[in-house]
Design an enzyme around this catalytic site. Structure first.
Site, PDB file in Angstrom:
ATOM      1  N   ASP A  15       0.899  -1.155   0.000  1.00 16.80           N
ATOM      2  CA  ASP A  15      -0.041   0.032  -0.074  1.00 16.80           C
ATOM      3  C   ASP A  15       0.855   1.226   0.003  1.00 16.80           C
ATOM      4  OD1 ASP A  15      -2.333   1.901   0.180  1.00 16.80           O
ATOM      5  OD2 ASP A  15      -2.058   1.816   2.161  1.00 16.80           O
ATOM      6  N   GLU A  77      -1.092  -1.688  -4.834  1.00 13.02           N
ATOM      7  CA  GLU A  77      -2.648  -1.021  -5.221  1.00 13.02           C
ATOM      8  C   GLU A  77      -2.188   0.215  -6.442  1.00 13.02           C
ATOM      9  OE1 GLU A  77      -5.485   0.872  -1.981  1.00 13.02           O
ATOM     10  OE2 GLU A  77      -4.025   2.387  -2.357  1.00 13.02           O
ATOM     11  N   ASP A 151      -2.692   1.123   6.931  1.00 17.62           N
ATOM     12  CA  ASP A 151      -1.725   0.838   5.684  1.00 17.62           C
ATOM     13  C   ASP A 151      -1.462  -0.392   5.680  1.00 17.62           C
ATOM     14  OD1 ASP A 151      -1.098   3.898   5.043  1.00 17.62           O
ATOM     15  OD2 ASP A 151      -1.306   3.655   7.207  1.00 17.62           O
TER      16      ASP A 151
END
Length: 172
Positions: A15, A77, A151
């Site tokens: 992330d 991501e 996160d």
């Protein structure tokens, strides 16, 4: 495809961020659909200094993480841009860029996953909140408490989503 993955495969979920970059490492065992969580954590970058210094530090830390954890694959991501916050998207693109560079330098296969797809795969709802994601990851990985900061949960969710796809191809 089965020959290529005849042994366990490690997938590193990322992330990306310039302040906090979450990571989660899962392992896919041939013949099993459900991946196993190996490790999760966060890289904390000092927010002082130039963008070039921060990106250099992020690249260094991601490279060291890849060397330490030895994944065969990375899932990251995809970039999401909101029209009200274009600067955030630009900064995130810089972070993704150095992370993708590190993956390329280490010859990792990379999957780019939209956040809505990951949220739907983990919670059943493509617009789940941070708290919902943390609780879903806690439940699915049988953790004593939700991963924190969010996160970390997001990175683990990214790794789980990609790992489940890989597991299905291994079964075919």
């Amino acid at each position: 495809m089965i020959c290529a993955y005849a042994i366990a495969m490690r997938i590193l979920g990322i992330d990306p961020g310039l302040r906090l970059t979450g990571y989660g490492l899962v392992e896919v065992i041939p013949g099993q659909i459900e991946p196993r969580l190996i490790e999760g954590g966060v890289l904390r970058l000092i927010t002082s200094g130039t963008i070039e210094e921060r990106l250099g530090r992020l690249h260094q830390e991601i490279t060291e993480l890849i060397d330490e954890l030895q994944p065969q694959r990375m899932a990251i991501e995809k970039l999401f841009a909101h029209y009200k916050h274009p600067r955030t998207a630009i900064l995130m693109a810089h972070a993704r860029g150095v992370i993708l560079l590190a993956a390329r330098q280490k010859q990792l296969e990379v999957s780019n996953l939209p956040s809505t797809e990951v949220k739907k795969a983990i919670t059943g709802y493509g617009h789940a909140s941070k708290t919902q994601m943390q609780l879903a990851v806690q439940t699915q990985c049988r953790l004593p408490e939700p991963p924190s900061p969010p996160d970390v949960a997001d990175a683990i969710a990214i790794a789980l989503t990609d790992a489940r796809r890989v597991a299905l191809t291994m079964l075919r």
